[in-house]
Scaffold this active site. Structure first.
Site, PDB file in Angstrom:
ATOM      1  N   ASP A 193     -47.037 -27.435  16.760  1.00 20.57           N
ATOM      2  CA  ASP A 193     -47.646 -28.743  16.656  1.00 20.57           C
ATOM      3  C   ASP A 193     -46.621 -29.867  16.753  1.00 20.57           C
ATOM      4  OD1 ASP A 193     -48.366 -30.719  13.956  1.00 20.57           O
ATOM      5  OD2 ASP A 193     -49.654 -30.754  15.715  1.00 20.57           O
ATOM      6  N   MET A 274     -53.157 -36.593  12.437  1.00 21.26           N
ATOM      7  CA  MET A 274     -53.231 -37.691  13.388  1.00 21.26           C
ATOM      8  C   MET A 274     -52.192 -37.587  14.490  1.00 21.26           C
ATOM      9  SD  MET A 274     -55.646 -39.736  12.628  1.00 21.26           S
ATOM     10  CE  MET A 274     -55.164 -41.140  13.632  1.00 21.26           C
ATOM     11  N   ARG A 275     -51.351 -36.556  14.407  1.00 17.72           N
ATOM     12  CA  ARG A 275     -50.253 -36.480  15.365  1.00 17.72           C
ATOM     13  C   ARG A 275     -50.775 -36.420  16.805  1.00 17.72           C
ATOM     14  NH1 ARG A 275     -45.090 -34.469  14.041  1.00 17.72           N
ATOM     15  NH2 ARG A 275     -45.941 -33.155  12.416  1.00 17.72           N
ATOM     16  N   ALA A 276     -51.832 -35.660  16.991  1.00 18.73           N
ATOM     17  CA  ALA A 276     -52.364 -35.495  18.338  1.00 18.73           C
ATOM     18  C   ALA A 276     -52.817 -36.827  18.922  1.00 18.73           C
ATOM     19  CB  ALA A 276     -53.517 -34.502  18.330  1.00 18.73           C
ATOM     20  N   VAL A 279     -49.717 -38.840  19.861  1.00 16.26           N
ATOM     21  CA  VAL A 279     -49.047 -38.295  21.038  1.00 16.26           C
ATOM     22  C   VAL A 279     -49.874 -38.587  22.287  1.00 16.26           C
ATOM     23  CG1 VAL A 279     -48.336 -36.181  22.195  1.00 16.26           C
ATOM     24  CG2 VAL A 279     -47.824 -36.503  19.780  1.00 16.26           C
TER      25      VAL A 279
END
Ligand code: ZN
Length: 652
Positions: A193, A274-276, A279
């Site tokens: 991830d 929330m990383r997705a 990104v």
């Protein structure tokens, strides 16, 4: 040495695009490249550095400080302002799998720090990669601890080395690229991830494209310089386009509709955190800049989803790597999520960019075709229906009775590189790594008057230094290699094995042991469970195992051999135990004797599944060839195995 030009790479559109977008916007967070051997993924990655703009550095600084804004904590600093800058090409630093932590993070000379009061620091690969690319081939084989360290540095842009209170930090911003062959073992999901983008790479199935790959490779090998010259224009165009896109990047707008599209897609694919979303947003913006536009379109969002989401889908992270190949995102779901945002955004005014060299532009073409009946070997299609794991039972298997159980083997120290508890002190043989302060003080104390100490500080000499002697923790790898052929008997076997695997993991949990499972049936062997410490992942993965077919015993042992070799690279201190569950028969493939002999150095147990009135005793012979012990299947489901394993250990 002339490298293979980026612009000469045939196909691999997703990979090229992912790399270029990171070159435009390093905040995207790097690229993980997954694919089988022989797909030139390393070639593509290595060719990227040549496209990156040169960097201006402070002359003489080993940490590549930017003369315009030198790193205030630079170990070679402080740098006077207005010093003669020089430029050099952007670097690609390559991290070898066996690299030590010192090599990666740099090393601090504790001796000089303590006795001379100097922070003597030898830069590592993180310093070498600053403002360039850090490339890790076979990132899945890297020790977890080093992967953590890399990803921490990549995320913070800072490398931090600390030894006994003496610490050095320096800037380390780099584009992190990892390549891996999933067949050699998976990356831990939480590390997966942390790579911004992920692409699957496979060799083209198009004969014409394959021919072109071969033609270019032969031409390159015959005359690298001439070949490179032929692509010099393409290289220059790409390099200029990167620079232009970087300039454009800060001005690119992300309209509300596009942002809603991004969040809707992330929600639809049920990604964690929330990383997705972040990104994807950065990727879409970088793509717009790359295409010479000032606003993100719905196509940018689609392309960003394809690059940023495949490794973040909350499906079974341990799905068979074979099923994983080449399949990207569920396109229908993607479209549906975008539609549901309401204002199906702009079908962009189709005037597009005509300022850029867009014929070789690796923009979003769908290179990965459908792969319906591909490699249908080891799937689950024709076998018996999946069986449920047997209920876990308690085992004491592998409880190491030796010393070294000290302390919960929990968080790793930041960069100390040693784990386990301190059991003594000694005069260091080489470089001092782990200071034992009480022992050092005790050694120095008697000499203070003789050394003319007057002030309050202690007078330390080199030969006062003592290092802590630590005992590593015990950690084990139990690899099951199981005959999944046949029908009824196979299902009973699988139940017993599943129970054993889960019990081991439940028991091993605190000790961070790993358990893996190789099955063989039909014509081949599969890594059904890559070595893992996770109970959740194992039970998910074991919930459906196919059985049936012929018995390629040698293939099973061979696959087990490869898994063990990969794990040995990854963590040499982990002790391995091979548990082969078989009746010893093989009905397909080569005779297992050769590979059994090669495996003789590994501690092993053969669980004999032979039943019926006539017994051949083949499993016993296999055990002898392996140099291991044989037990009966019934004994697998009992503490008995633990005792056997302890005996094996004692002998080994
Ligand atoms: Zn510097």
């Amino acid at each position: 040495m002339t490298g293979y030009p980026f612009s000469a790479v045939v196909g691999h559109d997703d990979l090229k695009l992912a790399l270029l977008l990171n070159a435009v916007s390093p905040a995207i967070g790097g690229v993980l490249v997954r694919g089988e051997k022989g797909t030139a993924k390393s070639t593509v990655v290595r060719s990227l550095a040549a496209l990156l703009p040169e960097v201006a550095v402070v002359a003489g600084c080993r940490f590549s400080c930017d003369p315009a804004a030198p790193d205030p904590s630079c170990p070679d600093g402080p740098h006077e302002s207005g010093l003669s800058p020089r430029t050099r090409p952007a670097r690609l630093a390559e991290l070898p799998v066996g690299a030590s932590e010192d090599r990666v993070a740099g090393s601090l000379d504790l001796e000089r720090a303590l006795t001379e009061g100097v922070k003597a620091f030898e830069p590592g690969l993180l310093a070498a990669a600053h403002r360039g690319v850090l490339y890790v081939d076979e990132v899945n084989l890297l020790h977890d601890h080093l992967v953590d360290l890399l990803l921490d540095a990549a995320a913070m842009g800072v490398a931090h080395v600390e030894r006994e209170g003496v610490s050095v930090r320096h800037a380390a911003r780099f584009l992190l690229v990892g390549t891996m062959n999933p067949e050699e073992g998976e990356l831990r999901p939480q590390l997966l991830d942390r790579f911004g983008l992920a692409v699957e790479v496979r060799a083209s199935r198009d004969p014409a494209e394959r021919a072109e790959v071969v033609r270019r490779r032969l031409a390159f090998d015959a005359g690298p310089a001439g070949f490179a010259a032929a692509y010099a224009d393409g290289e220059r165009d790409l390099a200029l386009r990167i620079v232009a896109a970087r300039d454009r990047l800060p001005g690119v707008a992300l309209p509300d509709a596009a942002l809603r599209g991004i969040t809707a897609v992330c929600a639809a694919f049920d990604v964690e955190g929330m990383r997705a979303d972040l990104v994807m947003a950065r990727t879409a913006v970088a793509l717009a800049a790359w295409e010479g536009r000032d606003e993100v379109t719905s196509d940018d969002v689609r392309a960003a989803a394809r690059l940023a989401l495949p490794h973040r889908r909350r499906r079974d992270p341990f799905d068979d790597p074979h099923d994983d190949r080449g399949h990207g995102l569920d396109e229908e779901r993607l479209e549906q999520a975008l539609r549901e945002t309401g204002d199906t955004p702009d079908d962009a005014p189709d005037d597009g960019p005509d300022d850029g060299p867009d014929d070789e532009g690796p923009g979003g073409g769908s290179a990965s075709g459908g792969d319906a009946g591909e490699g249908g070997g080891s799937g689950g299609a024709a076998g018996s229906p999946p069986v449920q794991p047997g209920a876990p039972y308690r085992t004491r298997l592998l409880a190491p009775e030796a010393a070294g159980r000290g302390g919960p083997a929990g968080r790793r120290g930041r960069t100390t590189g040693e784990s386990g508890r301190t059991v003594g002190a000694r005069v260091p043989a080489g470089r001092l790594r782990l200071l034992d302060l009480p022992a050092t003080l005790a050694a120095a104390a008697p000499h203070q008057r003789g050394r003319g100490r007057t002030g309050s500080g202690l007078v330390l000499r080199r030969d006062d230094l003592r290092e802590a002697v630590r005992e590593g923790r015990e950690s084990n790898l139990v690899l099951f290699c199981v005959d999944a052929s046949g029908s009824m008997a196979a299902r009973a076997r699988m139940r017993a094995v599943k129970g054993a695997v889960l019990s081991l993991l439940l028991d091993a949990y605190q000790r961070r042991d790993k358990v893996g499972l190789v099955t063989f049936r039909g014509e081949d062997a599969t890594v059904a469970l890559p070595p893992t410490s996770s109970v959740e992942l194992a039970s998910g993965r074991l919930a459906r195992l196919a059985t049936g077919g012929r018995t390629p015993l040698a293939a099973g042992l061979h696959r087990a051999e490869r898994v063990l070799a990969a794990e040995r690279l990854r963590d040499p201190r982990r002790r391995a135990l091979l548990v082969v569950v078989t009746d010893g028969r093989h009905t397909f493939g080569p005779d297992p004797a050769d590979v059994a002999r090669r495996l003789a150095g590994v501690a092993s147990v053969v669980v004999d599944c032979e039943h019926g009135p006539v017994r051949l005793g083949l499993a016993g012979r296999l055990a002898a060839a392996l140099g291991g012990t044989a037990i009966r299947l019934e004994e697998l489901a009992a503490d008995h195995l633990a005792a056997v394993v302890r005996d094996v250990r004692r002998v080994a």
